[in-house]
Design an enzyme around this catalytic site. Structure first.
Site, PDB file in Angstrom:
ATOM      1  N   ASP A 258       0.858  -1.191   0.000  1.00 35.70           N
ATOM      2  CA  ASP A 258       0.000   0.000   0.000  1.00 35.70           C
ATOM      3  C   ASP A 258       0.897   1.244   0.000  1.00 35.70           C
ATOM      4  O   ASP A 258       2.113   1.145   0.130  1.00 35.70           O
ATOM      5  CB  ASP A 258      -0.958  -0.014   1.206  1.00 35.70           C
ATOM      6  CG  ASP A 258      -0.238   0.124   2.537  1.00 35.70           C
ATOM      7  OD1 ASP A 258       0.857  -0.445   2.682  1.00 35.70           O
ATOM      8  OD2 ASP A 258      -0.751   0.814   3.441  1.00 35.70           O
TER       9      ASP A 258
ATOM     10  N   HIS B 234       1.555  -8.903  -3.347  1.00 38.32           N
ATOM     11  CA  HIS B 234       0.570  -7.842  -3.081  1.00 38.32           C
ATOM     12  C   HIS B 234       1.338  -6.532  -2.933  1.00 38.32           C
ATOM     13  O   HIS B 234       1.694  -6.116  -1.830  1.00 38.32           O
ATOM     14  CB  HIS B 234      -0.231  -8.174  -1.816  1.00 38.32           C
ATOM     15  CG  HIS B 234      -1.410  -7.260  -1.613  1.00 38.32           C
ATOM     16  ND1 HIS B 234      -2.625  -7.480  -2.216  1.00 38.32           N
ATOM     17  CD2 HIS B 234      -1.559  -6.122  -0.908  1.00 38.32           C
ATOM     18  CE1 HIS B 234      -3.471  -6.520  -1.878  1.00 38.32           C
ATOM     19  NE2 HIS B 234      -2.839  -5.672  -1.082  1.00 38.32           N
TER      20      HIS B 234
ATOM     21  N   ASP C 107       0.606 -17.478  -3.839  1.00 32.67           N
ATOM     22  CA  ASP C 107       1.281 -16.486  -4.692  1.00 32.67           C
ATOM     23  C   ASP C 107       0.247 -15.869  -5.625  1.00 32.67           C
ATOM     24  O   ASP C 107       0.163 -16.201  -6.814  1.00 32.67           O
ATOM     25  CB  ASP C 107       2.419 -17.143  -5.488  1.00 32.67           C
ATOM     26  CG  ASP C 107       3.139 -16.109  -6.359  1.00 32.67           C
ATOM     27  OD1 ASP C 107       3.048 -14.899  -6.048  1.00 32.67           O
ATOM     28  OD2 ASP C 107       3.781 -16.509  -7.348  1.00 32.67           O
TER      29      ASP C 107
ATOM     30  N   GLU D 276       2.010 -10.127   0.741  1.00 36.52           N
ATOM     31  CA  GLU D 276       2.362  -8.703   0.652  1.00 36.52           C
ATOM     32  C   GLU D 276       3.860  -8.570   0.947  1.00 36.52           C
ATOM     33  O   GLU D 276       4.513  -9.529   1.381  1.00 36.52           O
ATOM     34  CB  GLU D 276       1.538  -7.859   1.640  1.00 36.52           C
ATOM     35  CG  GLU D 276       1.693  -6.367   1.383  1.00 36.52           C
ATOM     36  CD  GLU D 276       0.590  -5.490   1.984  1.00 36.52           C
ATOM     37  OE1 GLU D 276      -0.319  -6.000   2.645  1.00 36.52           O
ATOM     38  OE2 GLU D 276       0.667  -4.258   1.769  1.00 36.52           O
TER      39      GLU D 276
HETATM   40  O1  G3I Z   1      -2.530  -9.934  18.854  1.00 33.64           O
HETATM   41  C1  G3I Z   1      -3.142 -11.143  18.393  1.00 33.64           C
HETATM   42  C2  G3I Z   1      -2.747 -12.280  19.285  1.00 33.64           C
HETATM   43  O2  G3I Z   1      -3.235 -12.035  20.571  1.00 33.64           O
HETATM   44  C3  G3I Z   1      -3.300 -13.584  18.705  1.00 33.64           C
HETATM   45  O3  G3I Z   1      -2.846 -14.672  19.452  1.00 33.64           O
HETATM   46  C4  G3I Z   1      -2.843 -13.750  17.249  1.00 33.64           C
HETATM   47  C5  G3I Z   1      -3.440 -14.966  16.578  1.00 33.64           C
HETATM   48  O4  G3I Z   1      -3.403 -14.843  15.185  1.00 33.64           O
HETATM   49  O5  G3I Z   1      -3.217 -12.626  16.515  1.00 33.64           O
HETATM   50  C6  G3I Z   1      -2.658 -11.436  16.987  1.00 33.64           C
HETATM   51  O6  G3I Z   1      -3.036 -10.372  16.175  1.00 33.64           O
HETATM   52  C7  G3I Z   1      -2.447 -10.303  14.899  1.00 33.64           C
HETATM   53  C8  G3I Z   1      -1.755  -8.954  14.779  1.00 33.64           C
HETATM   54  O7  G3I Z   1      -1.251  -8.801  13.493  1.00 33.64           O
HETATM   55  C9  G3I Z   1      -0.590  -8.819  15.760  1.00 33.64           C
HETATM   56  O8  G3I Z   1       0.447  -9.708  15.447  1.00 33.64           O
HETATM   57  C10 G3I Z   1      -3.541 -10.438  13.865  1.00 33.64           C
HETATM   58  O9  G3I Z   1      -4.079 -11.750  13.870  1.00 33.64           O
HETATM   59  C11 G3I Z   1      -2.997 -10.121  12.505  1.00 33.64           C
HETATM   60  O10 G3I Z   1      -4.076 -10.058  11.593  1.00 33.64           O
HETATM   61  C12 G3I Z   1      -2.247  -8.812  12.502  1.00 33.64           C
HETATM   62  O11 G3I Z   1      -1.611  -8.687  11.264  1.00 33.64           O
HETATM   63  C13 G3I Z   1      -1.099  -7.411  10.923  1.00 33.64           C
HETATM   64  C14 G3I Z   1      -1.826  -6.887   9.688  1.00 33.64           C
HETATM   65  O12 G3I Z   1      -1.227  -5.684   9.242  1.00 33.64           O
HETATM   66  C15 G3I Z   1      -3.296  -6.643   9.917  1.00 33.64           C
HETATM   67  O13 G3I Z   1      -3.491  -5.652  10.861  1.00 33.64           O
HETATM   68  C16 G3I Z   1       0.375  -7.601  10.595  1.00 33.64           C
HETATM   69  O14 G3I Z   1       1.081  -7.925  11.788  1.00 33.64           O
HETATM   70  C17 G3I Z   1       0.965  -6.351   9.976  1.00 33.64           C
HETATM   71  O15 G3I Z   1       2.255  -6.649   9.515  1.00 33.64           O
HETATM   72  C18 G3I Z   1       0.098  -5.884   8.819  1.00 33.64           C
HETATM   73  O16 G3I Z   1       0.600  -4.675   8.361  1.00 33.64           O
HETATM   74  C19 G3I Z   1       0.092  -4.167   7.147  1.00 33.64           C
HETATM   75  C20 G3I Z   1      -0.368  -2.740   7.430  1.00 33.64           C
HETATM   76  O17 G3I Z   1      -1.478  -2.785   8.301  1.00 33.64           O
HETATM   77  C21 G3I Z   1      -0.689  -1.977   6.148  1.00 33.64           C
HETATM   78  N1  G3I Z   1       0.410  -2.058   5.225  1.00 33.64           N
HETATM   79  C22 G3I Z   1       0.776  -3.396   4.871  1.00 33.64           C
HETATM   80  C23 G3I Z   1       1.197  -4.199   6.088  1.00 33.64           C
HETATM   81  C24 G3I Z   1       1.596  -5.613   5.730  1.00 33.64           C
HETATM   82  O18 G3I Z   1       0.564  -6.443   5.368  1.00 33.64           O
HETATM   83  O1  9MR Z   2      -4.041  -3.650   0.082  1.00 30.44           O
HETATM   84  C1  9MR Z   2      -4.195  -3.662   1.481  1.00 30.44           C
HETATM   85  C2  9MR Z   2      -2.938  -4.144   2.155  1.00 30.44           C
HETATM   86  O2  9MR Z   2      -1.870  -3.281   1.867  1.00 30.44           O
HETATM   87  C3  9MR Z   2      -3.171  -4.325   3.639  1.00 30.44           C
HETATM   88  O3  9MR Z   2      -2.063  -4.916   4.264  1.00 30.44           O
HETATM   89  C4  9MR Z   2      -4.374  -5.207   3.874  1.00 30.44           C
HETATM   90  C5  9MR Z   2      -4.697  -5.415   5.338  1.00 30.44           C
HETATM   91  O4  9MR Z   2      -4.951  -4.243   5.995  1.00 30.44           O
HETATM   92  O5  9MR Z   2      -5.507  -4.669   3.227  1.00 30.44           O
HETATM   93  C6  9MR Z   2      -5.356  -4.547   1.835  1.00 30.44           C
HETATM   94  O6  9MR Z   2      -6.519  -3.983   1.293  1.00 30.44           O
HETATM   95  C7  9MR Z   2      -7.578  -4.893   1.170  1.00 30.44           C
HETATM   96  C8  9MR Z   2      -8.673  -4.564   2.161  1.00 30.44           C
HETATM   97  O7  9MR Z   2      -8.222  -4.683   3.478  1.00 30.44           O
HETATM   98  C9  9MR Z   2      -9.884  -5.454   1.914  1.00 30.44           C
HETATM   99  N1  9MR Z   2     -10.312  -5.412   0.540  1.00 30.44           N
HETATM  100  C10 9MR Z   2      -9.278  -5.763  -0.429  1.00 30.44           C
HETATM  101  C11 9MR Z   2      -8.067  -4.857  -0.279  1.00 30.44           C
HETATM  102  C12 9MR Z   2      -6.922  -5.281  -1.217  1.00 30.44           C
HETATM  103  O8  9MR Z   2      -7.301  -5.471  -2.469  1.00 30.44           O
END
Ligand code: G3I
Ligand code: 9MR
Ligand code: CA
Length: 582
Positions: A192, A504, A550, A559
């Site tokens: 993103d 991604h 993939d 991503e």
């Molecule tokens: O904190 C809970 C924990 O208590 C539980 O046991 C565990 C089980 O799955 O989940 C934990 O939460 C997770 C959280 O990260 C903390 O590690 C969530 O499931 C998981 O969905 C979450 O993922 C994060 C994701 O964003 C969604 O918020 C990733 O760490 C993080 O790297 C990712 O970051 C995104 C940015 O938001 C937007 N840009 C891209 C980036 C990479 O995808």
């Molecule tokens: O593209 C977004 C990615 O960079 C983020 O890590 C992810 C989780 O927050 O979300 C992606 O966006 C998606 C959105 O959350 C749900 N609809 C589809 C989007 C991607 O096509």
């Protein structure tokens, strides 16, 4: 060989006739992975521990065959078959560490297809390391990428960020809602286009640590970025692109730091210059202030040697770090949550003990002021594999690097903490059927980042003790991300025989070029599958180490981010240097 694809074809011919079957479109993503020998697809340094993973149920012995001559360069016995719980598969290991002769090889086991080719070579990770740094250049905001540096990935400037609005959640007396300010440069976080301070913190720190721990190596690298050829190592030029953005995220009126600069929603799958929605400064928070303080403190000491190229930067960074620390002390519990109209990445850390310890450690190392040491002392800070929400390990990494300047009792504590985490990971490596120190809890969103951060902490233990076991376990994690894993992917775009093609990553998906931007580490497998609802194809498996897709749709497994590439850089550079010194 009669495989799943052949049997599908035979079945199809029986049911529908040959013509219909031949015109069937190839399946996207979710293909069947057959039992095969898994190797590090880039290869192994001559002095490294060298292992391949072999499916159980075939021969008991293996051979390493030299490409071209066909000569058997090494032969040995496979380890006993054992089940690796993360893949559900029974595997054996082939250890050919004794083979140190540089060359191109393949591994052979009776009854199985030969492995992919791999190298044994003294500079096997240098070009990977360069590419992984260059990936940050490809993710620069506010800059056009020129063809002479970016090749086919040249693109127009995106996100000048000259008119970023103060969001309601960030409004203050001096900067009311709707105020516009410039906040240019920086790296896009990931696939993103937003810029998040919390995740910039660990990413920028890790790159600075790579430089601070291995300066001579990075002084010798030339990356063909716009600043190449100046008096500053290219890695530090690249990091400055983000630091100069980070500085604009601090409110000079109070020292507080905005959590992120973002659109309200994620953009479509378009090139940067086409993603033009309004961007906002959103809410200050404790995690942002402390990440910022820690990184600026490190930057102040690293760039002190480059005051001619970046006049006064070292002082500016130090003053900014202190102001952010003071804000955090006065606002110690401001948890960030997305306001209701903001739907982009949250990075919502809730626990700040670790960030306080990390920022205090860096400020202590940079300023020498006892009050920062005292700020760490009362907290029993553990050493854990770091991630964007857990900075405790980063404190220990920096303290270990500078331990000679610490009081004696502190030196012993640092050694104990660094070794105990190293031991834990080392024992996991020895215990693991696949010879990979990944624990069940490590298979989360960004599991490949966990693998590389674990390797980074193992390297810290090695550098502290000279005990090669830690380095060997770190090498095993490098093998794992470069192809010695049950998906058979080398997870770095463009580096390996089978690499992700559909990451991604908006530019890679929108640029019309088949191959994705090179040098990016894909997030990696885990059973969360939080994107399954957005995916038109099924994941090939529910097993943590095989649950990887993939496909563009898979933001949870495919991503790329600045915080996963950073430890890949730390580790590939460190292995390159440390095995050469050996
Ligand atoms: O904190 C809970 C924990 O208590 C539980 O046991 C565990 C089980 O799955 O989940 C934990 O939460 C997770 C959280 O990260 C903390 O590690 C969530 O499931 C998981 O969905 C979450 O993922 C994060 C994701 O964003 C969604 O918020 C990733 O760490 C993080 O790297 C990712 O970051 C995104 C940015 O938001 C937007 N840009 C891209 C980036 C990479 O995808
Ligand atoms: O593209 C977004 C990615 O960079 C983020 O890590 C992810 C989780 O927050 O979300 C992606 O966006 C998606 C959105 O959350 C749900 N609809 C589809 C989007 C991607 O096509
Ligand atoms: Ca935390």
């Amino acid at each position: 060989m009669f495989n799943a694809r052949c049997s599908a074809l035979v079945l199809c011919v029986l049911l529908a006739g040959l013509a219909a079957c031949q015109s069937e479109p190839p399946r996207e993503a979710s293909e069947v992975v057959e039992a095969s020998i898994q190797v590090n697809q880039l290869g192994y340094p001559p002095q490294a521990v060298k292992e391949a993973t072999v499916p159980a149920g075939f021969g008991d012995t293996f051979e390493v065959v030299e490409q071209g001559s066909g000569r058997t360069a090494y032969s040995g016995a496979l380890s006993a078959a054992e089940r690796w719980p993360h893949s559900g598969e029974s595997v054996r290991r082939a250890d050919f560490s004794e083979l140190t002769q540089p060359g191109h090889y393949r591994l052979r086991v009776p009854g199985l297809e030969e492995s992919r080719a791999f190298l044994i070579d003294g500079s096997v990770y240098a070009s990977l390391n360069d590419a992984a740094v260059k990936a940050y250049y490809f993710n620069r905001a506010s800059m056009a990428l020129e063809e002479e540096r970016a090749g086919v990935y040249a693109r127009a400037l995106g996100h000048p960020d000259e008119q970023v609005e103060i969001h309601r959640s960030a409004a203050s007396a001096e900067r009311p809602e709707g105020t516009t300010l410039a906040s240019p440069r920086g790296w896009y976080d990931a696939g993103d286009y937003n810029k998040y301070i919390v995740n910039s913190g660990i990413s920028t720190y890790t790159l600075l640590a790579a430089y601070e721990h291995f300066p001579r190596y990075y002084q010798g690298r030339e990356l063909n970025i716009p600043e190449s050829g100046d008096a500053v190592p290219d890695l530090l030029n690249e990091v400055m692109w983000n630091l100069s953005w980070m500085l604009t995220m601090q409110d000079p009126n109070d020292g507080g730091v905005y959590h992120k600069l973002t659109t309200k929603r994620f953009s479509d799958k378009v090139m940067p210059d086409q993603a033009t929605a309004q961007r906002y400064f959103v809410k200050k928070g404790t995690a942002a202030a402390l990440n910022f303080a820690a990184v600026m403190a490190v930057a102040s000491r690293v760039y002190a040697d480059y005051d001619t190229a970046y006049p006064d930067f070292s002082d500016i960074a130090r003053t900014a770090a202190v102001a952010a620390w003071e804000w955090a002390k006065a606002n110690p519990e401001v948890i960030y949550r997305n306001p209701e109209d903001i739907h982009t990445g949250e990075y919502g850390d809730e626990e700040f003990h670790d960030e306080f310890a990390w920022a205090a450690a860096e400020l202590y190392l940079t300023t020498g002021e006892p009050k920062y040491w005292e700020a760490i002392a009362p907290t029993p800070v553990e050493n854990r594999v770091p991630n964007w929400a857990d900075s405790s390990g980063l404190a220990w990494l920096s303290l270990a690097e500078h331990r000679a300047s610490l009081p004696e009792a502190a030196q012993a504590l640092v050694a104990e903490r660094v070794k105990s985490l190293g031991d834990e990971l080392y024992h996991e490596w020895r215990r693991s059927a696949a010879g990979v120190p990944m624990r069940a809890e490590d298979f989360v969103w960004g599991s490949n980042g966990v693998a590389m951060n674990s390797a980074m902490m193992l390297i810290a233990a090695y550098r502290l003790t000279d005990n090669e076991n830690y380095l060997a376990a770190a090498q095993s994690l490098m093998d794992y991300v470069l192809g010695r894993n049950p998906t058979g992917y080398s997870y770095v775009t463009g580096y390996g025989a089978k690499t992700p093609m559909h990451i991604h990553h908006r530019p890679s998906a929108a640029d019309g070029i088949e191959a994705p931007v090179p040098g990016f580490l894909a997030g990696g497998p885990h059973s969360g599958q939080q994107d399954a609802g957005d995916c038109p194809v099924a994941y090939p498996s529910d097993k943590p180490a095989k649950s990887y897709l993939d496909h563009w749709c898979s933001y949870a497994s495919n991503e790329v981010t600045i915080n996963w590439n950073a430890p890949l850089i730390y580790v590939s550079g460190a292995l390159q240097v440390l095995y050469e010194e050996d």
